[in-house]
Each structure stands twice: as C-alpha cells, then as structure tokens.
Design a protein around this motif. Structure first.
Motif, PDB file in Angstrom:
ATOM      1  N   GLN A 429       4.316   1.128  20.737  1.00 29.77           N
ATOM      2  CA  GLN A 429       4.114   1.730  19.426  1.00 29.77           C
ATOM      3  C   GLN A 429       2.798   1.233  18.821  1.00 29.77           C
ATOM      4  O   GLN A 429       2.285   0.176  19.182  1.00 29.77           O
ATOM      5  N   VAL A 430       2.266   2.007  17.899  1.00 29.07           N
ATOM      6  CA  VAL A 430       1.053   1.606  17.199  1.00 29.07           C
ATOM      7  C   VAL A 430       1.375   0.489  16.214  1.00 29.07           C
ATOM      8  O   VAL A 430       2.350   0.573  15.461  1.00 29.07           O
ATOM      9  N   GLY A 431       0.554  -0.568  16.249  1.00 28.70           N
ATOM     10  CA  GLY A 431       0.720  -1.652  15.280  1.00 28.70           C
ATOM     11  C   GLY A 431      -0.220  -1.519  14.105  1.00 28.70           C
ATOM     12  O   GLY A 431       0.144  -1.777  12.954  1.00 28.70           O
ATOM     13  N   ALA A 432      -1.450  -1.091  14.374  1.00 25.77           N
ATOM     14  CA  ALA A 432      -2.464  -0.888  13.338  1.00 25.77           C
ATOM     15  C   ALA A 432      -3.617  -0.107  13.947  1.00 25.77           C
ATOM     16  O   ALA A 432      -3.749  -0.015  15.173  1.00 25.77           O
ATOM     17  N   VAL A 433      -4.459   0.434  13.079  1.00 22.74           N
ATOM     18  CA  VAL A 433      -5.617   1.216  13.521  1.00 22.74           C
ATOM     19  C   VAL A 433      -6.788   0.909  12.605  1.00 22.74           C
ATOM     20  O   VAL A 433      -6.630   0.816  11.390  1.00 22.74           O
ATOM     21  N   GLN A 434      -7.956   0.745  13.207  1.00 25.99           N
ATOM     22  CA  GLN A 434      -9.204   0.779  12.441  1.00 25.99           C
ATOM     23  C   GLN A 434      -9.798   2.160  12.661  1.00 25.99           C
ATOM     24  O   GLN A 434     -10.264   2.473  13.764  1.00 25.99           O
ATOM     25  N   PRO A 435      -9.786   3.034  11.668  1.00 30.51           N
ATOM     26  CA  PRO A 435     -10.201   4.424  11.899  1.00 30.51           C
ATOM     27  C   PRO A 435     -11.695   4.663  11.913  1.00 30.51           C
ATOM     28  O   PRO A 435     -12.146   5.698  12.401  1.00 30.51           O
ATOM     29  N   GLY A 436     -12.479   3.717  11.387  1.00 25.38           N
ATOM     30  CA  GLY A 436     -13.914   3.980  11.250  1.00 25.38           C
ATOM     31  C   GLY A 436     -14.800   2.848  11.714  1.00 25.38           C
ATOM     32  O   GLY A 436     -15.870   2.623  11.152  1.00 25.38           O
ATOM     33  N   GLY A 437     -14.363   2.119  12.733  1.00 24.48           N
ATOM     34  CA  GLY A 437     -15.173   1.027  13.243  1.00 24.48           C
ATOM     35  C   GLY A 437     -14.877  -0.289  12.558  1.00 24.48           C
ATOM     36  O   GLY A 437     -14.002  -0.386  11.685  1.00 24.48           O
ATOM     37  N   ALA A 438     -15.609  -1.320  12.943  1.00 24.06           N
ATOM     38  CA  ALA A 438     -15.337  -2.675  12.476  1.00 24.06           C
ATOM     39  C   ALA A 438     -15.448  -2.818  10.964  1.00 24.06           C
ATOM     40  O   ALA A 438     -14.826  -3.697  10.374  1.00 24.06           O
ATOM     41  N   SER A 439     -16.224  -1.953  10.321  1.00 23.14           N
ATOM     42  CA  SER A 439     -16.389  -2.037   8.869  1.00 23.14           C
ATOM     43  C   SER A 439     -15.183  -1.514   8.108  1.00 23.14           C
ATOM     44  O   SER A 439     -15.040  -1.780   6.915  1.00 23.14           O
ATOM     45  N   SER A 440     -14.335  -0.745   8.774  1.00 18.03           N
ATOM     46  CA  SER A 440     -13.254  -0.060   8.059  1.00 18.03           C
ATOM     47  C   SER A 440     -12.011  -0.922   7.966  1.00 18.03           C
ATOM     48  O   SER A 440     -11.707  -1.713   8.870  1.00 18.03           O
ATOM     49  N   ASN A 441     -11.281  -0.750   6.878  1.00 17.61           N
ATOM     50  CA  ASN A 441     -10.039  -1.484   6.692  1.00 17.61           C
ATOM     51  C   ASN A 441      -8.954  -0.963   7.625  1.00 17.61           C
ATOM     52  O   ASN A 441      -8.889   0.233   7.913  1.00 17.61           O
ATOM     53  N   PHE A 442      -8.095  -1.868   8.091  1.00 19.35           N
ATOM     54  CA  PHE A 442      -6.983  -1.486   8.959  1.00 19.35           C
ATOM     55  C   PHE A 442      -5.964  -0.665   8.183  1.00 19.35           C
ATOM     56  O   PHE A 442      -5.727  -0.902   6.997  1.00 19.35           O
ATOM     57  N   ILE A 443      -5.345   0.288   8.877  1.00 11.98           N
ATOM     58  CA  ILE A 443      -4.200   1.006   8.327  1.00 11.98           C
ATOM     59  C   ILE A 443      -3.008   0.756   9.242  1.00 11.98           C
ATOM     60  O   ILE A 443      -3.163   0.476  10.432  1.00 11.98           O
ATOM     61  N   LEU A 550     -15.424  -8.655   4.718  1.00 15.49           N
ATOM     62  CA  LEU A 550     -14.090  -9.221   4.559  1.00 15.49           C
ATOM     63  C   LEU A 550     -13.012  -8.181   4.270  1.00 15.49           C
ATOM     64  O   LEU A 550     -11.827  -8.514   4.205  1.00 15.49           O
ATOM     65  N   GLY A 551     -13.404  -6.917   4.122  1.00 21.49           N
ATOM     66  CA  GLY A 551     -12.427  -5.871   3.876  1.00 21.49           C
ATOM     67  C   GLY A 551     -11.347  -5.791   4.944  1.00 21.49           C
ATOM     68  O   GLY A 551     -10.151  -5.740   4.625  1.00 21.49           O
ATOM     69  N   PRO A 552     -11.717  -5.783   6.243  1.00 22.29           N
ATOM     70  CA  PRO A 552     -10.686  -5.721   7.285  1.00 22.29           C
ATOM     71  C   PRO A 552      -9.702  -6.890   7.228  1.00 22.29           C
ATOM     72  O   PRO A 552      -8.506  -6.711   7.479  1.00 22.29           O
ATOM     73  N   VAL A 553     -10.190  -8.088   6.895  1.00 24.16           N
ATOM     74  CA  VAL A 553      -9.302  -9.252   6.794  1.00 24.16           C
ATOM     75  C   VAL A 553      -8.314  -9.055   5.653  1.00 24.16           C
ATOM     76  O   VAL A 553      -7.098  -9.219   5.816  1.00 24.16           O
ATOM     77  N   VAL A 554      -8.832  -8.693   4.488  1.00 26.97           N
ATOM     78  CA  VAL A 554      -7.964  -8.521   3.325  1.00 26.97           C
ATOM     79  C   VAL A 554      -6.937  -7.412   3.576  1.00 26.97           C
ATOM     80  O   VAL A 554      -5.786  -7.493   3.132  1.00 26.97           O
ATOM     81  N   SER A 555      -7.338  -6.378   4.331  1.00 25.50           N
ATOM     82  CA  SER A 555      -6.433  -5.251   4.548  1.00 25.50           C
ATOM     83  C   SER A 555      -5.220  -5.617   5.393  1.00 25.50           C
ATOM     84  O   SER A 555      -4.190  -4.934   5.327  1.00 25.50           O
ATOM     85  N   VAL A 556      -5.278  -6.685   6.184  1.00 30.06           N
ATOM     86  CA  VAL A 556      -4.121  -7.071   6.997  1.00 30.06           C
ATOM     87  C   VAL A 556      -3.267  -8.145   6.318  1.00 30.06           C
ATOM     88  O   VAL A 556      -2.243  -8.548   6.864  1.00 30.06           O
TER      89      VAL A 556
END
Length: 581
Positions: A429-443, A550-556
């Motif tokens: 199963q999917v655990g998380a996705v970065q939809p727009g590269g390393a700069s994007s927040n995880f969903i 730091l957006g990706p870090v905060v998003s998780v």
C-alpha cells in the motif's frame, strides 16, 4: 561561444551588491575545457588562464571553490559516484553503498564518493563511473572497463513513438520539423499572435514556477524594443526524483530547440543558450548533434531560415550545484560568478544576463510551444482533465514497479499515475507521496485522488513543483525519508544567506540526533524548534531553496504544514510569480 558583456550600462535598483564583481567573459567554459582535457584543474593551468584572460588568480580560485564539479587534485583512475538521495535511498542505496565500499574501499585505483541526485532515479540506486551513468547493479562491469581505459561513452534510451505533445510524425526529418519557426520567420504569423496563442492556451512554466508562459514572453518582448536580449533554456534539473527533462531532451531535442528559437524570435533575442547539468553528457551530445544539423541546414545562424535574422543557440554546461536551477543563480554562473541567487526585483525579463532582458523557460515549457502553435490553444486546453489544460510530463520513482517518465493529461490523479507506473512494489500500500519533487510537502494515502495540477495541489498544502512524483510504500520511516530530503537541501545551500545556511544545518542535526537515538519520534521541544526554524527560513531566505527546505519535514510531523511553496515574488502592477526552485 564567449559570453559578451556590456561596459558602462547604468545599474538598476536592486543590483547594487553586484558592483565590484569582476566583469568580462565567463571563465567557466574555459575551466570546463581544462577539466575535460586533464580530469582536474592543475595550478599551472590556472595560472596560465589567469595570465591569458588577465584575471586575478584568487577570482578563479573563488569560482572553483564554489562549484562541486571542479577538482583541484588529480582524480583516481576510476571514480565511482553513488547517489544517496531519496529515490535511491528508497531502493536500498545505503546497502549498495556499503557493498561497493566493502568491495573497492581499499583499492588505491578507485575513488568512491556519495553524491547528490544524478538525475537517473528511474534506475535507482544510480551510480556513475568516470561520469558514465548506470544502475548500481552494473558498477562492477563499468569499473573493470574503466581500469582498462575501455569505458565507452554512455548512450541514451529513446522512445520509438512520439510523445503526445509532439506535432511531428514519427520518423519525420529536419525538413518537416520546425514548421512554427519557419512560419514566424517567413512572416506568415506574427510575434503578437504567438504570444496571444500561448496566453489563450493557459500554458504555464513547467519547471516549478508556474508563471504564464505567454505573459512572460510578452513582457520580455515589450522590454527595451530593439535592444540586445537573450534567451535561456534551463535544463539544470537537479532535484531528487526529477528526470523528466532528461527524457524530453533525449526524445524531443527538436521541440526544445524550436521552442527556444520561437522565444528568441518573439522577444527579439539573437543569442540563446541551453544551460545543462554536467551529469547529462549523453543528452548534451544529442543536443549538439541537433544544433549541428540545424546550422548545416541554415535553420539557425546569421540568416535563420533565409529570413535575414540572426538566431544562434549554444550550450552552456553547468559546473554543478542544485542552486543553479534558480534562474538568477544560473545567470550569475553564466556571467562567471559564484552561483548565488540575486534579490528580486529586478527580474531577468527586465535585467537578466549581463543586465539585458532575458527570457528563461524550462525544457518542458519550451517543448510544449510548437504543438500549441500547430494545433491551437483550444486543442491544448482540451487535452487536460476537468478544468486542467494540456499534457504534463512526470518523473515517477521510488517504490513503484516501473519507474520512468510518463506524459499524462494535466489533472490526472495521483492514484492514476501510480497505477500507470505499475503500482507499488510487491503490491504494498502507499504510505506517502511527494507529488512535486523534493521541494514538495508529503501527502498521505488519503490524498491519492488529488488532481495533479497547480491549484489543486497548492490547496492541499503541497505543490506540482518539478513534476517528480516519488512514492513511499507503507511502513517506510517518513521521518528518515524527510531527513534525507533535508540533507540534500543542507548540502546544496549556496551559503549566501544565514537563515538557509544555518537553519538547514541546525534542523538536520536535530533530526539526525533523533534518528540515531533509535526513538524515531521528535520530542515536543525538538518539534517546536523545527517549527521555529521552518518559519524563519521560509520568511527570510533569499530564494526558494531555503524557503521550502523544511516543508517536507514539517509535513510528516502531523503539524501545521507552514509554507507549501516558495514565497511569491511581487511584480510591478501587483502580480506575483513563484520563483524557480
């Protein structure tokens, strides 16, 4: 070609800090040539360059110290570079690195380096042996060939059928291509109608900025009519998970170059460049072959297509550094300075390369222009899903069965794109996705039905970004994954501004301490510190790197996501542009 420069042109507000930088032709092509010939930059060669160009040695040394590709010591006979960034990390890069180090670590003929993204995420974990890219599984054969000086140049893997954004039939030659350019230069269509068509199509910058393409072209065209202008294709994609432009350059060099030439003709530029990362040697050779054919056929040159207009395109090879994807850092590099972003405004469209109006678009943006002009704005708009317009290239990597480049209607859902890539490895199963590269927040897995479009993803607290979708299977340590991403940004910070340079380092130390302790969970004090650092970096960093690091870090962390993208940059008239990277 030697880059020209202007003497005595008055400064404009916002560029005062550039006073005192050495004017003159960029020394970077000469340094690239020395390193290509010798494998490194011996001091005697630098002294000779200093004498020949009448530039102080300390200026040259300052350039070399900034760019990671330049070497001041002789390399080993065999250089093995192994990527350790997110897409490769998800494919057990740490284990492969340990195996390669155990096998070759004591070999005096071999130099082993862990490096940032090589742009080969579809073959993760990726390596490069003497700059020959390959999957890590092929490292032994490449090392053996390099030992015997029998390592051939790497080739490219192309696509047999045209992508959906290509208006020209499969197998068509030079005589059938460049139709929109020929029509413009022959006076069959006007520059104004080209701009109007692009504006009506809704095409936006596909390198991450998302600024309306037709509007940008119109702004540059209207600036200093009749004056010297330049145009640049930004082919320096260096963000982890991002490799779609590499495939476009392989399969559609004719579209990229035609789009660039159209931009030049519309805005009044006679000289253009494709700024390409040095790791894309095979793709650079594809471009050079296409440009040589165009010169031979008279499509470019002093009398482009018999129009009496000069249109010339050259290639500028980057000396390395993710920061050069930011358009003003790119300009600094091309001018021969350290690649540190400029303050905005002024924008490149008004004050760009050597102070002249400069059009800058991404590979994918330029590649989309010919089909829009051939088939019309309405056709382009109809290709998207729902309210979205056009086609969109995505690089899909991580825990999917078939990593690669996919061209889908804009507005396709995250779930549909993952399914197109074969689903998650092993049926997980999917655990998380970065939809727009390393700069994007995880969903999370609850957001898989989000449409991949600028507005929809922004509303969801992330962004379309560089068009790189990275999939993480359920059970992946998301804090470790986001720390991997932050390490990249920390390493790639140019160091110009304190918030980015110091903030990324402090945040990485906090996260690394937590992971090394084995707890895997930040305590409240550390969470608070991370949030404080994220806000400071987002609000005070000069460019998008520090603003999103730091957006990706905060998003998780299950906390307030803070900034989902780089700060909008105000333009005259109250509009705003999202800066590149």
């Amino acid at each position: 070609m030697t880059l020209s420069f202007e003497v005595g042109r008055p400064r404009v507000p916002g560029v005062e800090a550039r006073a005192g930088k050495f004017p003159g032709p960029s020394l970077i092509p000469a340094l690239n040539a020395i390193q290509a010939r010798l494998g490194w930059l011996p001091r005697e060669e630098l002294e000779e360059l200093s004498r020949t160009m009448r530039r102080p040695l300390y200026e040259i040394q300052g350039l070399i110290s900034f760019y990671p590709h330049f070497r001041t010591t002789a390399p080993a006979k065999v250089q093995v570079s192994v990527c350790h960034d997110l897409s490769c990390w998800l494919r057990s890069a740490d284990d492969r690195i340990a195996e390669i180090r155990a096998r070759y670590g004591d070999d005096t003929e071999i130099e082993l380096n862990e490096v940032s993204c090589l742009g080969r995420c579809d073959s993760a974990p990726a390596v490069a042996v003497n700059e020959h890219p390959a999957p890590a599984a092929g490292v032994d054969a490449l090392v053996a060939a390099a030992r015997e000086a029998e390592l051939d140049e790497a080739g490219v893997t192309g696509r047999a059928e045209p992508w959906p954004n290509d208006p020209y039939p499969a197998g068509s030659g030079l005589a059938s291509r460049y139709a929109s350019l020929r029509a413009l230069l022959a006076g069959e269509v006007s520059a104004e109608s080209v701009v109007a068509t692009l504006e009506a199509s809704g095409l936006r910058g596909m390198g991450g900025a998302g600024f309306p393409t037709g509007r940008k072209w119109g702004l540059v065209a209207a600036t200093d009519p009749g004056g010297v202008k330049y145009a640049i294709c930004n082919a320096d994609e260096s963000e982890p998970g991002t490799f779609k432009d590499r495939q476009i350059l392989t399969d559609q060099p004719h579209l990229v170059i035609e789009g660039l030439l159209l931009g030049m003709a519309v805005t009044g530029a006679e000289q253009g460049w494709i700024f390409i990362r040095h790791e894309y040697g095979p793709e650079e050779r594809v471009l050079r072959a296409e440009l040589a054919a165009l010169r031979e056929a008279g499509v470019i040159g002093a009398d482009a297509c018999g129009s009496g207009r000069r249109l010339e395109v050259d290639i500028f090879v980057s000396p390395g550094g993710y920061i050069l994807g930011e358009e003003t850092a790119l300009l600094e590099c091309m001018e021969g300075h350290r690649g540190e972003p400029r303050n905005k405004p002024p924008f490149p469209g008004n004050y760009g390369l050597h102070g002249r109006p400069t059009l800058i678009n991404s590979v994918e943006t330029f590649a989309d222009v010919p089909v829009i002009l051939q088939r019309g704005a309405e056709w382009w708009a109809e290709q998207g899903e729902g309210d979205s317009v056009g086609w969109k290239f995505f690089a899909v990597s991580g825990h999917v069965e078939h990593p690669g480049v996919y061209c889908v209607p804009m507005g396709t859902t995250v779930r549909a794109l993952i399914d197109l890539a074969g689903g998650v490895l092993g049926g997980a199963q999917v655990g998380a996705v970065q939809p727009g590269g390393a700069s994007s927040n995880f969903i999370g897995p609850d957001r898989l039905d989000l449409a991949l479009d600028f507005g929809t993803l922004a509303e969801a607290g992330t962004m379309l970004g560089s068009g790189a979708l990275v999939v993480l299977a359920e059970g992946t340590d998301l804090l470790a994954a986001s720390t991997n991403v932050l390490r990249f940004f920390r390493n790639e910070s140019c160091g110009k501004c304190v918030p980015c340079r110091v903030g990324s380092t402090k945040a990485h130390e906090l996260l690394r301490e937590t992971l090394d302790s084995g707890s895997g969970t930040l305590d409240e004090a550390r969470k608070g510190r991370i949030l404080q650092l994220e806000e400071t970096m987002r609000k005070t960093s000069i460019c998008g790197l520090g603003q999103v690091a730091l957006g990706p870090v905060v998003s998780v962390l299950g906390l307030d996501k803070g900034g989902a993208a780089a700060r909008p940059q105000p333009r005259p008239g109250g509009s705003a542009e999202q800066p590149d990277r």
